[in-house]
Design a protein around this motif. Sequence first.
Motif, PDB file in Angstrom:
ATOM      1  N   ILE A  98       1.600  -0.227  -6.293  1.00  0.00           N
ATOM      2  CA  ILE A  98       0.963   0.408  -5.145  1.00  0.00           C
ATOM      3  C   ILE A  98      -0.536   0.201  -5.272  1.00  0.00           C
ATOM      4  O   ILE A  98      -1.154   0.659  -6.238  1.00  0.00           O
ATOM      5  CB  ILE A  98       1.264   1.919  -5.080  1.00  0.00           C
ATOM      6  CG1 ILE A  98       2.759   2.193  -5.126  1.00  0.00           C
ATOM      7  CG2 ILE A  98       0.652   2.527  -3.822  1.00  0.00           C
ATOM      8  CD1 ILE A  98       3.111   3.679  -5.198  1.00  0.00           C
ATOM      9  N   THR A  99      -1.137  -0.483  -4.313  1.00  0.00           N
ATOM     10  CA  THR A  99      -2.577  -0.695  -4.349  1.00  0.00           C
ATOM     11  C   THR A  99      -3.270   0.306  -3.440  1.00  0.00           C
ATOM     12  O   THR A  99      -2.828   0.596  -2.338  1.00  0.00           O
ATOM     13  CB  THR A  99      -2.934  -2.135  -3.940  1.00  0.00           C
ATOM     14  OG1 THR A  99      -2.234  -2.488  -2.741  1.00  0.00           O
ATOM     15  CG2 THR A  99      -2.557  -3.118  -5.025  1.00  0.00           C
ATOM     16  N   GLY A 100      -4.379   0.840  -3.945  1.00  0.00           N
ATOM     17  CA  GLY A 100      -5.137   1.849  -3.216  1.00  0.00           C
ATOM     18  C   GLY A 100      -6.426   2.137  -3.957  1.00  0.00           C
ATOM     19  O   GLY A 100      -6.943   1.282  -4.672  1.00  0.00           O
ATOM     20  N   ALA A 107       4.477   0.304 -11.816  1.00  0.00           N
ATOM     21  CA  ALA A 107       5.566   0.957 -12.551  1.00  0.00           C
ATOM     22  C   ALA A 107       6.729  -0.003 -12.734  1.00  0.00           C
ATOM     23  O   ALA A 107       7.053  -0.790 -11.848  1.00  0.00           O
ATOM     24  CB  ALA A 107       6.045   2.202 -11.804  1.00  0.00           C
ATOM     25  N   SER A 108       7.353   0.087 -13.899  1.00  0.00           N
ATOM     26  CA  SER A 108       8.594  -0.634 -14.178  1.00  0.00           C
ATOM     27  C   SER A 108       9.653   0.393 -14.545  1.00  0.00           C
ATOM     28  O   SER A 108       9.435   1.603 -14.426  1.00  0.00           O
ATOM     29  CB  SER A 108       8.391  -1.624 -15.321  1.00  0.00           C
ATOM     30  OG  SER A 108       8.156  -0.935 -16.539  1.00  0.00           O
ATOM     31  N   LEU A 109      10.793  -0.059 -15.020  1.00  0.00           N
ATOM     32  CA  LEU A 109      11.835   0.879 -15.433  1.00  0.00           C
ATOM     33  C   LEU A 109      11.374   1.796 -16.559  1.00  0.00           C
ATOM     34  O   LEU A 109      11.775   2.962 -16.628  1.00  0.00           O
ATOM     35  CB  LEU A 109      13.080   0.094 -15.890  1.00  0.00           C
ATOM     36  CG  LEU A 109      13.834  -0.685 -14.819  1.00  0.00           C
ATOM     37  CD1 LEU A 109      14.953  -1.503 -15.460  1.00  0.00           C
ATOM     38  CD2 LEU A 109      14.397   0.247 -13.764  1.00  0.00           C
ATOM     39  N   ASN A 161       0.842  -1.184   0.000  1.00  0.00           N
ATOM     40  CA  ASN A 161       0.000   0.000   0.000  1.00  0.00           C
ATOM     41  C   ASN A 161       0.884   1.243   0.000  1.00  0.00           C
ATOM     42  O   ASN A 161       2.112   1.147   0.029  1.00  0.00           O
ATOM     43  CB  ASN A 161      -0.992  -0.019   1.172  1.00  0.00           C
ATOM     44  CG  ASN A 161      -0.300  -0.057   2.531  1.00  0.00           C
ATOM     45  OD1 ASN A 161       0.726   0.586   2.753  1.00  0.00           O
ATOM     46  ND2 ASN A 161      -0.882  -0.805   3.471  1.00  0.00           N
ATOM     47  N   MET A 162       0.280   2.413  -0.026  1.00  0.00           N
ATOM     48  CA  MET A 162       1.064   3.631  -0.170  1.00  0.00           C
ATOM     49  C   MET A 162       2.021   3.846   0.996  1.00  0.00           C
ATOM     50  O   MET A 162       3.184   4.252   0.794  1.00  0.00           O
ATOM     51  CB  MET A 162       0.130   4.835  -0.312  1.00  0.00           C
ATOM     52  CG  MET A 162       0.868   6.146  -0.557  1.00  0.00           C
ATOM     53  SD  MET A 162       1.892   6.141  -2.063  1.00  0.00           S
ATOM     54  CE  MET A 162       0.638   6.399  -3.309  1.00  0.00           C
TER      55      MET A 162
END
Length: 268
Positions: free
Chosen positions: A167-169, A175-177, A124-125
């Motif tokens: 990030i779950t929310g 995100a990747s490179l 999470n965040m």
Amino acid sequence: MSVLNEISQLIGDVKGKKPLVHHITNYVTVNDCANMVLAMGGSPVMADDLAEVEEMLAFASALVINIGTLNERTIQSMITAGKKANQLGVPVILDPVGVGATTLRTETAAILLKEVRFAVIRGNMSEIKMIAGLNVQIKGVDSIASEENGIEIAKALAVKLGSVVAITGAVDIVASLDHVCKISNGDKMLADVTGTGCMSTSLIGTFAGVTKDYFLAAIAGITIMGLSGELAKERLTKDQGIGTFKVNLFDEISKMSAETLLSRGKVE
């Protein structure tokens, strides 16, 4: 080919290959995580003793490490299993549950990130901000951090660690490179069931077991959990509550089809 089309193909791959997903996870949600992998079509194993983790990894398609209920014995198993998985080319997924809440969790996460190369880190965040070295307040294992600047935080951490960061929310971020996406599926009732984050991580591990595109695997696991939550909520009658919702959630995971995903998935 769109992301949703690629994910829809992965559903068939999981059901066809039945990847073995090795977990070293927490005892609060271990049964639900196992059943979630089964519902998706994979094969779970929950082996956390130091004497067998390396041997078990010889058969595994992915390794999920979850720090939700730590103790000295399992910490060593996590480190040993993670290193062995790296040697074997088995993708490792980290769920840093409650990192920052206690010194033990924070130090364990730091050791794991130093010793093990992770394909995906999902949190999470609050958890992701803590790993990123940002100031954040912690309340047990729940996130109370602002979700502002989530894309920037996820992208920066992905570059720093060389891992996919999820990030779950309210709106999920992966995100990747080189890439980033937002996922808008989900229902607030998911937050009322213990372990839906852990189960999401297990789903990511399941998909990572059938593809080397771990960015896509993370999107798949999170999107399918969110969409299944929506469908589970829609099935509730006025006399049903959180218990039925949880049962419905597993039903919807097990019934998830390419057609449903393509028509209702919200990935951008």
